[in-house]
Motif scaffolding. Sequence first.
Motif, PDB file in Angstrom:
ATOM      1  N   CYS A  13       0.817  -1.219   0.000  1.00  0.00           N
ATOM      2  CA  CYS A  13       0.000   0.000   0.000  1.00  0.00           C
ATOM      3  C   CYS A  13       0.849   1.267   0.000  1.00  0.00           C
ATOM      4  O   CYS A  13       0.590   2.186  -0.770  1.00  0.00           O
ATOM      5  N   GLU A  14       1.854   1.337   0.847  1.00  0.00           N
ATOM      6  CA  GLU A  14       2.666   2.553   0.920  1.00  0.00           C
ATOM      7  C   GLU A  14       3.339   2.848  -0.418  1.00  0.00           C
ATOM      8  O   GLU A  14       3.299   3.980  -0.917  1.00  0.00           O
ATOM      9  N   THR A  15       3.924   1.838  -1.037  1.00  0.00           N
ATOM     10  CA  THR A  15       4.571   2.009  -2.338  1.00  0.00           C
ATOM     11  C   THR A  15       3.549   2.410  -3.395  1.00  0.00           C
ATOM     12  O   THR A  15       3.806   3.294  -4.213  1.00  0.00           O
ATOM     13  N   GLY A  29      -2.458  12.050   2.436  1.00  0.00           N
ATOM     14  CA  GLY A  29      -2.866  12.661   3.703  1.00  0.00           C
ATOM     15  C   GLY A  29      -2.594  11.702   4.847  1.00  0.00           C
ATOM     16  O   GLY A  29      -1.453  11.447   5.202  1.00  0.00           O
ATOM     17  N   ASP A  30      -3.654  11.151   5.377  1.00  0.00           N
ATOM     18  CA  ASP A  30      -3.539  10.248   6.515  1.00  0.00           C
ATOM     19  C   ASP A  30      -2.893   8.926   6.137  1.00  0.00           C
ATOM     20  O   ASP A  30      -3.243   8.328   5.129  1.00  0.00           O
ATOM     21  N   ILE A  31      -1.960   8.483   6.964  1.00  0.00           N
ATOM     22  CA  ILE A  31      -1.392   7.140   6.858  1.00  0.00           C
ATOM     23  C   ILE A  31      -1.232   6.603   8.285  1.00  0.00           C
ATOM     24  O   ILE A  31      -0.680   7.285   9.141  1.00  0.00           O
ATOM     25  N   MET A  32      -1.756   5.401   8.498  1.00  0.00           N
ATOM     26  CA  MET A  32      -1.594   4.749   9.795  1.00  0.00           C
ATOM     27  C   MET A  32      -1.066   3.348   9.558  1.00  0.00           C
ATOM     28  O   MET A  32      -1.623   2.588   8.776  1.00  0.00           O
ATOM     29  N   THR A  33       0.026   3.011  10.236  1.00  0.00           N
ATOM     30  CA  THR A  33       0.556   1.655  10.151  1.00  0.00           C
ATOM     31  C   THR A  33      -0.120   0.798  11.221  1.00  0.00           C
ATOM     32  O   THR A  33      -0.668   1.310  12.201  1.00  0.00           O
ATOM     33  N   TYR A  34      -0.045  -0.511  11.014  1.00  0.00           N
ATOM     34  CA  TYR A  34      -0.580  -1.423  12.021  1.00  0.00           C
ATOM     35  C   TYR A  34       0.143  -1.236  13.349  1.00  0.00           C
ATOM     36  O   TYR A  34      -0.465  -1.301  14.410  1.00  0.00           O
ATOM     37  N   ASP A  49       4.944  -2.367  10.107  1.00  0.00           N
ATOM     38  CA  ASP A  49       5.244  -1.291   9.159  1.00  0.00           C
ATOM     39  C   ASP A  49       4.278  -1.251   7.978  1.00  0.00           C
ATOM     40  O   ASP A  49       4.375  -0.349   7.139  1.00  0.00           O
ATOM     41  N   LYS A  50       3.375  -2.198   7.896  1.00  0.00           N
ATOM     42  CA  LYS A  50       2.381  -2.220   6.813  1.00  0.00           C
ATOM     43  C   LYS A  50       1.290  -1.199   7.115  1.00  0.00           C
ATOM     44  O   LYS A  50       1.068  -0.791   8.256  1.00  0.00           O
ATOM     45  N   ILE A  51       0.591  -0.804   6.077  1.00  0.00           N
ATOM     46  CA  ILE A  51      -0.394   0.270   6.186  1.00  0.00           C
ATOM     47  C   ILE A  51      -1.767  -0.282   6.546  1.00  0.00           C
ATOM     48  O   ILE A  51      -2.347  -1.090   5.811  1.00  0.00           O
TER      49      ILE A  51
END
Length: 136
Positions: A13-15, A29-34, A49-51
């Motif tokens: 997802c991040e990539t 905008g918003d990003i939250m990792t596990y 580190d995954k989204i």
Amino acid sequence: MKLIPYLNFNGQCETAFKFYEQCLGGKIGDIMTYGKSPMAEQTPSEWHDKIMHAQITVGDQELMGGDSMSEYFEEPKGTSVLLSIEDAGEAERIFEALAENGTVKMPIQETFWAARFGMLVDQFGTPWMINCARID
């Protein structure tokens, strides 16, 4: 009411969202990792580190997504994200950018309904349709 596509990824997802930010001229905008979520203790450490959730704004539209753990991930079937673009040159540019390392299903071209239309699956498995309406 607002319809917002939500894309599921198998760990990229991040990539993918950084790629979409570049291709579409959007802004993440918003990003939250596990690992930073209230679910961190219930999440395997390799997924910290995954989204869990990400959001990108493109113009006045939003696209959201996240990484689904392998046992829950399913590749998209029967849906596409449709981009309606007013300028034929911009439609071609975005099509080519999204097609990088992906699979073109229908090359972008003039059709009876559009100045440009094309279909592809990007390198992250997301199906896209690019449409530039015919102006008569």
